[in-house]
Design an enzyme around this catalytic site. Structure first.
Site, short mmCIF file in Angstrom:
data_model
loop_
_atom_site.label_atom_id
_atom_site.label_comp_id
_atom_site.label_asym_id
_atom_site.label_seq_id
_atom_site.Cartn_x
_atom_site.Cartn_y
_atom_site.Cartn_z
N GLU A 1 -2.37 8.17 7.34
CA GLU A 1 -1.00 8.08 7.86
C GLU A 1 0.04 8.46 6.79
O GLU A 1 0.89 7.66 6.41
CB GLU A 1 -0.72 6.67 8.39
N GLU B 1 -6.92 5.60 15.72
CA GLU B 1 -6.69 4.15 15.67
C GLU B 1 -5.92 3.72 16.90
O GLU B 1 -4.97 4.40 17.30
CB GLU B 1 -5.82 3.76 14.48
N GLU C 1 -3.18 -8.13 7.11
CA GLU C 1 -3.55 -7.78 8.49
C GLU C 1 -4.54 -8.76 9.10
O GLU C 1 -5.23 -8.44 10.06
CB GLU C 1 -4.08 -6.34 8.52
N LYS C 2 -4.60 -9.99 8.56
CA LYS C 2 -5.63 -10.92 9.05
C LYS C 2 -5.39 -11.35 10.49
O LYS C 2 -6.30 -11.79 11.17
CB LYS C 2 -5.78 -12.12 8.12
N ARG D 1 0.85 -1.20 0.00
CA ARG D 1 0.00 0.00 0.00
C ARG D 1 0.89 1.24 0.00
O ARG D 1 2.09 1.15 0.23
CB ARG D 1 -0.94 0.00 1.20
N HIS E 1 -4.26 -9.19 12.78
CA HIS E 1 -4.33 -7.97 13.61
C HIS E 1 -5.64 -8.02 14.39
O HIS E 1 -6.68 -8.37 13.83
CB HIS E 1 -4.31 -6.76 12.69
N TRP F 1 2.50 -6.40 13.02
CA TRP F 1 3.68 -5.95 12.29
C TRP F 1 4.98 -5.95 13.11
O TRP F 1 5.95 -5.36 12.68
CB TRP F 1 3.42 -4.56 11.68
C1 GAL Z 1 -2.02 1.77 10.74
C2 GAL Z 1 -2.91 1.92 9.53
C3 GAL Z 1 -4.05 0.93 9.51
C4 GAL Z 1 -3.58 -0.42 9.93
C5 GAL Z 1 -2.93 -0.35 11.29
C6 GAL Z 1 -2.44 -1.68 11.81
O1 GAL Z 1 -0.72 2.08 10.40
O2 GAL Z 1 -3.41 3.21 9.40
O3 GAL Z 1 -4.61 0.91 8.22
O4 GAL Z 1 -2.67 -0.88 8.98
O5 GAL Z 1 -1.83 0.50 11.22
O6 GAL Z 1 -1.79 -1.56 13.05
#
Ligand code: GAL
Length: 686
Positions: free
Chosen positions: A165, A323, A371-372, A126, A374, A331
């Site tokens: 971001e 968020e 991100e599955k 992305r 997360h 990650w």
């Molecule tokens: C942020 C992002 C989200 C998601 C999140 C995961 O950096 O804006 O879309 O990826 O992290 O922790």
């Protein structure tokens, strides 16, 4: 110093995000395109059950919103907006421009960013777009315009969320488009190439340019690049991305006037690609994202720091946590789940540091994609889960805590934070790579937290006149104006604590001559001829028994007195901590302290407590060390946020009604390890 308060509720921009109700805003990223249509009504029903007041919609939807260049398909999004509106959920609507669709990168490969080593960042992840690309601006603003034209009057629309971001994955970019844009930026800044040479010190290593056409981004070179060039490139990159944001914001201002606009910052200390002090004035609501980083020494103290910094960016006004996570992220090398109680504690901590709304990434845990694994509000396992029950409990708390909205955090301490100082310091060829920007800031901030002392994290040029104590950690790059600002606050009565390797270079990364710490020498009454960094594992003992690491320096006293000296090593007997007395009772000026090494734990706490006490800074209520105590106050009342940061049950001298447990506290409140409380206090004097 209490900042002035706003009307209860934090103003019109917030009212929609709060669903018009007397509660704090609760939301999340909602990505309905990842799920079949049949799921959407169930989503809205569950959102209502959880007490959600808004969702952020469409952040990564570009490839669906504009499946082919110029052909927009917004009907499915309208359907989702209608469903949400019918369910009473407001929408923070993304412009959808965060990540370009495959057709765009195929047709216009010149928008792809390039790294320092000349490697293209291809599609497949992305945010694969170049910050300087005018072509990207054109395509992004076309989508923004289509979105605004369709949704400006939709009743669910509460706020615009531009991109996502900025700078997270694609900054800096070193491509040829950026090279051209950088030269234009430099010409505007310096006028002619001789002035650029003077600023960058290009007499060194045969770097003198004779025209701007010869200037390049700091691409991979045989040695580290010119540090002033790197510094300007960081400024340029931040400005280039800000221009992209402003281009979209301008479209929204025209086509959707009166609707607030934000983009989500990343005020986490590991993210430094943008100078948010330059971005913040362009946000109608300052919003940020925050995730705990497991490798950090004190991840939850860093969370508090991020909140205080975000509040500083919002000039003391309430801000929105756009968020965070209910539990693990995906990650890090290892992604720990949050402990029982930790989700609530983290959420309340953001409120304590000034948030008026909390949102999460994301609604449903994804079934596919990076991100599955997360965490989300709704886990893979569904609603019969610990996470979902915790979400319901948080929703209920935010319902009870509505009166907190619009109140302001009270803080007597300012800690100075500057992205430019970090850009200058965190480069190669320093006396020690162990002296990193942010380390002292975090350690001092954490020491203040443990003492229950609230801190505003602000830019060095902020108005400091109302603070009793100014903390200046590793402000390596310092302009004349910032130094004068700190000195002015000291002359006005504030006590000041400066830590080593501050005030060393000017805005062009040129050393201030005559002895360190350059810009603060006079204020502190010291003169340092030479610094003596310590090797890993090496330490010094001070005459008061404290252990010092990382750094030492040969401090000459020119008006200051030593309050602690090195007891061993080559600098034995020389000053390690100094104090230049202010005017005391005879006048206004506060004491100016200098910490010429790095202290830890109890020794750092002792020093901070001593200085805070001298400055007349106290915690809002008495409690043992390790209880975070923050008071938010407004016309509607006073709220005391308490967090036990230790592994013991501790008792706090507090009176009021605890919104977390819904029980009264009459003079004493016992807090279990890791527990939080939010007390509505009886009238307390301002
Ligand atoms: C942020 C992002 C989200 C998601 C999140 C995961 O950096 O804006 O879309 O990826 O992290 O922790």
């Amino acid at each position: 110093m209490t900042r002035s308060t706003t009307a209860a509720g934090g103003g019109a921009h917030w009212s929609r995000l709060r669903g018009g109700a007397d509660r704090l805003a609760l939301g999340c990223d909602y990505n309905p395109e990842q799920w079949p249509r049949e799921v959407w009504p169930e989503d809205v029903a569950l959102m209502r059950e959880a007490g959600l007041t808004f969702v952020t919609l469409g952040v990564f939807s570009w490839s669906l919103l504009e499946p082919e260049e110029g052909r927009f398909d917004l009907d499915w999004l309208a359907e989702v907006m209608d469903l949400l509106h019918d369910g009473g959920i407001a929408v923070d609507l993304a412009t959808g421009t965060a990540s370009p669709p495959p057709w765009l990168a195929t047709a216009y490969p010149q928008v792809l960013p390039v790294d320092r080593e000349g490697r293209t960042r291809w599609p497949g992840g992305r945010q694969h777009w170049c910050p300087s690309s005018a072509l990207f601006t054109e395509k992004a603003t076309a989508l923004t315009a289509a979105m605004a034209a369709r949704f400006a009057d939709h009743p669910a629309l509460a706020m615009w969320h531009v991109s996502n971001e900025y700078g997270c994955h694609h900054a800096p970019c070193y491509c040829d488009t950026c090279a051209v844009a950088f030269r234009t930026w430099l010409e505007r800044r310096y006028g002619d190439v001789a002035a650029l040479g003077e600023a960058w010190g290009t007499a060194f290593w045969s770097q003198r340019h004779t025209s701007f056409a010869q200037v390049l981004p700091p691409r991979l070179a045989p040695t580290p690049s010119n540090p002033a060039q790197v510094l300007d490139y960081a400024r340029f990159t931040s400005d280039a991305l800000l221009a992209q944001y402003l281009a979209e914001k301008e479209v929204l201002g025209r086509l959707s006037p009166g609707v607030p606009v934000t983009t989500n910052f990343m005020t986490h200390s590991h993210f430094r690609h943008l100078d948010y002090h330059r971005w913040a004035p362009h946000q109608d609501v300052v919003s940020t994202d925050h995730y705990l980083v497991a490798r950090q020494e004190q991840p939850e103290a860093e969370l508090a720091f991020s909140g205080d910094l975000t509040r500083g960016l919002a000039s003391g006004r309430p801000w929105l946590l756009m968020e965070h996570s209910t539990s693990a992220v995906n990650w890090q090398p290892v992604n720990p789940a949050k402990d029982p109680g930790q989700m609530l504690r983290n959420a309340v901590s953001h409120l304590a540091h000034g948030a008026d709304g909390l949102a999460f990434f994301q609604w449903r845990a994804s079934r596919a994609g990076s991100e599955k694994y997360h965490s989300a509000l709704l886990p893979h396992a569904g609603t019969d889960t610990r996470i979902w029950r915790d979400v319901l409990a948080l929703g209920a708390l935010l319902g009870r805590a509505g009166a907190v909205a619009g109140t302001r955090v009270e803080a007597d301490v300012a800690l100075l934070w500057d992205y430019e100082a970090g850009w200058a310091l965190d480069q190669p060829n320093q006396p020690s790579t162990r002296m990193r920007y942010g380390d002292d800031a975090h350690a001092l901030h954490a020491a203040l937290l443990d003492l229950g002392i609230a801190t505003d994290v602000v830019h060095p040029d902020a108005d400091l006149t109302a603070y009793r104590l100014i903390v200046v950690p590793t402000l390596h790059l310092c302009t004349d104006a910032s130094a004068a600002n700190v000195a002015g606050a000291a002359a006005g009565g504030a006590h000041v604590l400066v830590t080593c390797w501050s005030g060393i270079v000017d805005e062009h990364d040129r050393v201030r001559l005559g002895g360190y710490p350059g810009a603060f020498r006079e204020l502190l009454g010291v003169r340092v001829e030479e610094v003596w960094p310590l090797l890993p594992g090496e330490h010094r003992t001070l005459d008061d028994g404290a252990t010092a690491t990382v750094w030492s320096e040969d401090v000459g006293l020119e008006g200051a007195e030593a309050t602690a000296t090195f007891a061993d090593g080559p600098l034995a007997g020389r000053a390690a901590v100094t104090r230049r007395p202010g005017a005391g009772a005879a006048g206004a000026a506060g004491d100016a302290w200098y910490l010429a090494t790095r202290l830890h734990g109890a020794a750092l706490s002792r020093l901070v407590e001593r200085i805070a006490t001298a400055a007349g800074v106290t915690a809002p209520v008495a409690a043992p060390v390790g209880v975070e105590r923050v008071r938010r106050r407004g016309p509607q009342g006073s709220f005391l946020f308490l967090t036990n940061r230790t592994a013991d049950t501790l008792t706090v001298d507090a009176t009021g009604h605890d919104l977390v447990t819904d029980t009264p506290a009459d003079g004493a409140l016992a807090l279990a390890p890791g527990a939080v409380a939010v007390l509505i206090e009886p009238e307390t004097p301002a």
